[in-house]
Design a protein around this motif. Structure first.
Motif, PDB file in Angstrom:
ATOM      1  N   GLY A 154      17.310 -35.365  81.460  1.00  0.00           N
ATOM      2  CA  GLY A 154      17.795 -36.619  80.945  1.00  0.00           C
ATOM      3  C   GLY A 154      18.785 -36.398  79.822  1.00  0.00           C
ATOM      4  O   GLY A 154      19.020 -35.270  79.386  1.00  0.00           O
ATOM      5  N   TYR A 155      19.375 -37.484  79.369  1.00  0.00           N
ATOM      6  CA  TYR A 155      20.355 -37.375  78.304  1.00  0.00           C
ATOM      7  C   TYR A 155      20.412 -38.677  77.521  1.00  0.00           C
ATOM      8  O   TYR A 155      19.963 -39.724  77.981  1.00  0.00           O
ATOM      9  CB  TYR A 155      21.740 -37.021  78.857  1.00  0.00           C
ATOM     10  N   GLU A 156      20.979 -38.564  76.343  1.00  0.00           N
ATOM     11  CA  GLU A 156      21.179 -39.721  75.477  1.00  0.00           C
ATOM     12  C   GLU A 156      22.603 -40.231  75.651  1.00  0.00           C
ATOM     13  O   GLU A 156      23.504 -39.487  76.033  1.00  0.00           O
ATOM     14  CB  GLU A 156      20.950 -39.335  74.006  1.00  0.00           C
ATOM     15  N   ALA A 157      22.791 -41.500  75.346  1.00  0.00           N
ATOM     16  CA  ALA A 157      24.132 -42.084  75.378  1.00  0.00           C
ATOM     17  C   ALA A 157      25.033 -41.285  74.437  1.00  0.00           C
ATOM     18  O   ALA A 157      24.647 -40.937  73.331  1.00  0.00           O
ATOM     19  CB  ALA A 157      24.078 -43.548  74.955  1.00  0.00           C
ATOM     20  N   GLY A 158      26.222 -40.958  74.917  1.00  0.00           N
ATOM     21  CA  GLY A 158      27.180 -40.220  74.111  1.00  0.00           C
ATOM     22  C   GLY A 158      27.006 -38.715  74.132  1.00  0.00           C
ATOM     23  O   GLY A 158      27.751 -37.998  73.473  1.00  0.00           O
ATOM     24  N   ALA A 159      26.030 -38.203  74.886  1.00  0.00           N
ATOM     25  CA  ALA A 159      25.794 -36.758  74.937  1.00  0.00           C
ATOM     26  C   ALA A 159      26.977 -36.018  75.563  1.00  0.00           C
ATOM     27  O   ALA A 159      27.232 -34.868  75.252  1.00  0.00           O
ATOM     28  CB  ALA A 159      24.517 -36.446  75.709  1.00  0.00           C
ATOM     29  N   LYS A 210       8.702 -24.234  75.967  1.00  0.00           N
ATOM     30  CA  LYS A 210       8.309 -25.319  75.061  1.00  0.00           C
ATOM     31  C   LYS A 210       7.645 -26.456  75.832  1.00  0.00           C
ATOM     32  O   LYS A 210       6.638 -27.016  75.399  1.00  0.00           O
ATOM     33  CB  LYS A 210       9.535 -25.833  74.296  1.00  0.00           C
ATOM     34  N   VAL A 211       8.188 -26.784  76.974  1.00  0.00           N
ATOM     35  CA  VAL A 211       7.617 -27.866  77.786  1.00  0.00           C
ATOM     36  C   VAL A 211       6.213 -27.495  78.242  1.00  0.00           C
ATOM     37  O   VAL A 211       5.287 -28.298  78.134  1.00  0.00           O
ATOM     38  CB  VAL A 211       8.514 -28.176  79.009  1.00  0.00           C
ATOM     39  N   VAL A 212       6.059 -26.270  78.740  1.00  0.00           N
ATOM     40  CA  VAL A 212       4.754 -25.848  79.266  1.00  0.00           C
ATOM     41  C   VAL A 212       3.728 -25.715  78.150  1.00  0.00           C
ATOM     42  O   VAL A 212       2.588 -26.140  78.292  1.00  0.00           O
ATOM     43  CB  VAL A 212       4.893 -24.520  80.058  1.00  0.00           C
ATOM     44  N   GLU A 213       4.132 -25.160  77.018  1.00  0.00           N
ATOM     45  CA  GLU A 213       3.187 -24.919  75.930  1.00  0.00           C
ATOM     46  C   GLU A 213       2.906 -26.166  75.099  1.00  0.00           C
ATOM     47  O   GLU A 213       1.766 -26.493  74.810  1.00  0.00           O
ATOM     48  CB  GLU A 213       3.714 -23.820  75.016  1.00  0.00           C
ATOM     49  N   GLU A 214       3.953 -26.868  74.700  1.00  0.00           N
ATOM     50  CA  GLU A 214       3.784 -27.975  73.763  1.00  0.00           C
ATOM     51  C   GLU A 214       3.835 -29.349  74.425  1.00  0.00           C
ATOM     52  O   GLU A 214       3.592 -30.364  73.778  1.00  0.00           O
ATOM     53  CB  GLU A 214       4.868 -27.892  72.681  1.00  0.00           C
ATOM     54  N   ARG A 215       4.195 -29.372  75.697  1.00  0.00           N
ATOM     55  CA  ARG A 215       4.319 -30.624  76.455  1.00  0.00           C
ATOM     56  C   ARG A 215       5.314 -31.580  75.800  1.00  0.00           C
ATOM     57  O   ARG A 215       5.101 -32.782  75.730  1.00  0.00           O
ATOM     58  CB  ARG A 215       2.969 -31.320  76.620  1.00  0.00           C
ATOM     59  N   LYS A 216       6.416 -31.023  75.310  1.00  0.00           N
ATOM     60  CA  LYS A 216       7.468 -31.865  74.748  1.00  0.00           C
ATOM     61  C   LYS A 216       8.831 -31.214  74.948  1.00  0.00           C
ATOM     62  O   LYS A 216       8.925 -30.011  75.178  1.00  0.00           O
ATOM     63  CB  LYS A 216       7.218 -32.179  73.281  1.00  0.00           C
ATOM     64  N   PHE A 217       9.861 -32.032  74.877  1.00  0.00           N
ATOM     65  CA  PHE A 217      11.226 -31.581  75.092  1.00  0.00           C
ATOM     66  C   PHE A 217      12.167 -32.598  74.458  1.00  0.00           C
ATOM     67  O   PHE A 217      11.738 -33.650  73.982  1.00  0.00           O
ATOM     68  CB  PHE A 217      11.528 -31.474  76.601  1.00  0.00           C
ATOM     69  N   ARG A 218      13.438 -32.288  74.466  1.00  0.00           N
ATOM     70  CA  ARG A 218      14.472 -33.217  73.999  1.00  0.00           C
ATOM     71  C   ARG A 218      15.466 -33.463  75.115  1.00  0.00           C
ATOM     72  O   ARG A 218      15.840 -32.550  75.838  1.00  0.00           O
ATOM     73  CB  ARG A 218      15.224 -32.642  72.802  1.00  0.00           C
ATOM     74  N   LEU A 232      11.454 -34.437  83.896  1.00  0.00           N
ATOM     75  CA  LEU A 232      10.230 -34.243  83.117  1.00  0.00           C
ATOM     76  C   LEU A 232       9.681 -35.559  82.603  1.00  0.00           C
ATOM     77  O   LEU A 232       8.480 -35.824  82.669  1.00  0.00           O
ATOM     78  CB  LEU A 232      10.486 -33.283  81.952  1.00  0.00           C
ATOM     79  N   GLU A 233      10.550 -36.382  82.096  1.00  0.00           N
ATOM     80  CA  GLU A 233      10.130 -37.676  81.566  1.00  0.00           C
ATOM     81  C   GLU A 233       9.591 -38.568  82.685  1.00  0.00           C
ATOM     82  O   GLU A 233       8.582 -39.254  82.515  1.00  0.00           O
ATOM     83  CB  GLU A 233      11.333 -38.335  80.889  1.00  0.00           C
ATOM     84  N   ASP A 234      10.239 -38.532  83.835  1.00  0.00           N
ATOM     85  CA  ASP A 234       9.794 -39.339  84.975  1.00  0.00           C
ATOM     86  C   ASP A 234       8.450 -38.874  85.523  1.00  0.00           C
ATOM     87  O   ASP A 234       7.709 -39.657  86.118  1.00  0.00           O
ATOM     88  CB  ASP A 234      10.839 -39.317  86.092  1.00  0.00           C
ATOM     89  N   ALA A 235       8.126 -37.593  85.321  1.00  0.00           N
ATOM     90  CA  ALA A 235       6.866 -37.043  85.822  1.00  0.00           C
ATOM     91  C   ALA A 235       5.710 -37.252  84.848  1.00  0.00           C
ATOM     92  O   ALA A 235       4.583 -36.850  85.132  1.00  0.00           O
ATOM     93  CB  ALA A 235       7.033 -35.557  86.122  1.00  0.00           C
ATOM     94  N   LYS A 276      15.130 -36.381  68.867  1.00  0.00           N
ATOM     95  CA  LYS A 276      13.674 -36.417  68.728  1.00  0.00           C
ATOM     96  C   LYS A 276      13.017 -35.884  69.996  1.00  0.00           C
ATOM     97  O   LYS A 276      13.549 -36.008  71.101  1.00  0.00           O
ATOM     98  CB  LYS A 276      13.187 -37.826  68.413  1.00  0.00           C
ATOM     99  N   ASP A 277      11.853 -35.279  69.789  1.00  0.00           N
ATOM    100  CA  ASP A 277      11.084 -34.753  70.908  1.00  0.00           C
ATOM    101  C   ASP A 277      10.443 -35.892  71.682  1.00  0.00           C
ATOM    102  O   ASP A 277      10.024 -36.895  71.102  1.00  0.00           O
ATOM    103  CB  ASP A 277       9.998 -33.797  70.422  1.00  0.00           C
TER     104      ASP A 277
END
Length: 164
Positions: free
Chosen positions: A1-6, A44-52, A18-21, A58-59
């Protein structure tokens, strides 16, 4: 995914895989072919269950079950520096090996029949029988491409076949 203006055409934010899952399962196929750079992000996703998101500040926390598959020996790939050891250990909670098709010849007729049923519906055919000499040839062949090769062979044969 991405943020506006990325990036230039990112006019509005968009969620990614990832977010959709979130709340479900994500299947990572052929993870042994993933670049080391992407593997580092996946840790990071597998261990902490977060991403940007791309361009995000923000995570985003997700609840995911991660399942991965590969045709490579990841332990050996990690030893040789081709796969991150930290990711290997995080993914290797439960593992099992699926023997290749040439090691389970008894599955070939069952898979052949399954693919025939599938493609009868998918490509509108009415194949009812497979000649015995074809079945013998399928069983004798080593299938280096495994089930995917068998599937495409059956599909090609059905597309080119006439009658039942």
């Amino acid at each position: 995914g991405y943020e506006a203006g990325a990036f230039t055409d990112a006019k509005k934010s968009k969620s990614g895989i990832l977010e959709d899952a979130d709340g479900g399962t994500i299947f990572l196929d052929e993870i042994g072919d993933m670049s080391l750079n992407l593997q580092a992000k996946l840790v990071k996703v597998v261990e902490e269950r977060k991403f940007r998101r791309l361009g995000g500040k923000k995570d985003i926390k997700v609840d995911l079950l991660v399942i991965a598959a590969t045709n490579k020996d990841l332990r050996e790939e990690a030893r040789n520096g081709n796969f991150r050891q930290d990711l290997y250990h995080r993914l290797n909670v439960i593992s099992f090996e699926m023997p290749c098709l040439r090691e389970r010849k008894e599955d070939i007729p069952l898979l052949t029949d399954h693919f025939i049923q599938f493609f009868n519906s998918d490509i509108n055919k009415v194949i009812k029988t497979v000649p015995e000499e074809i079945r013998r040839a399928f069983t004798a062949y080593n299938w280096p491409g495994n089930v995917r090769e068998l599937r495409s062979t059956v599909e090609r044969a059905m597309i080119l076949s006439e009658g039942e």
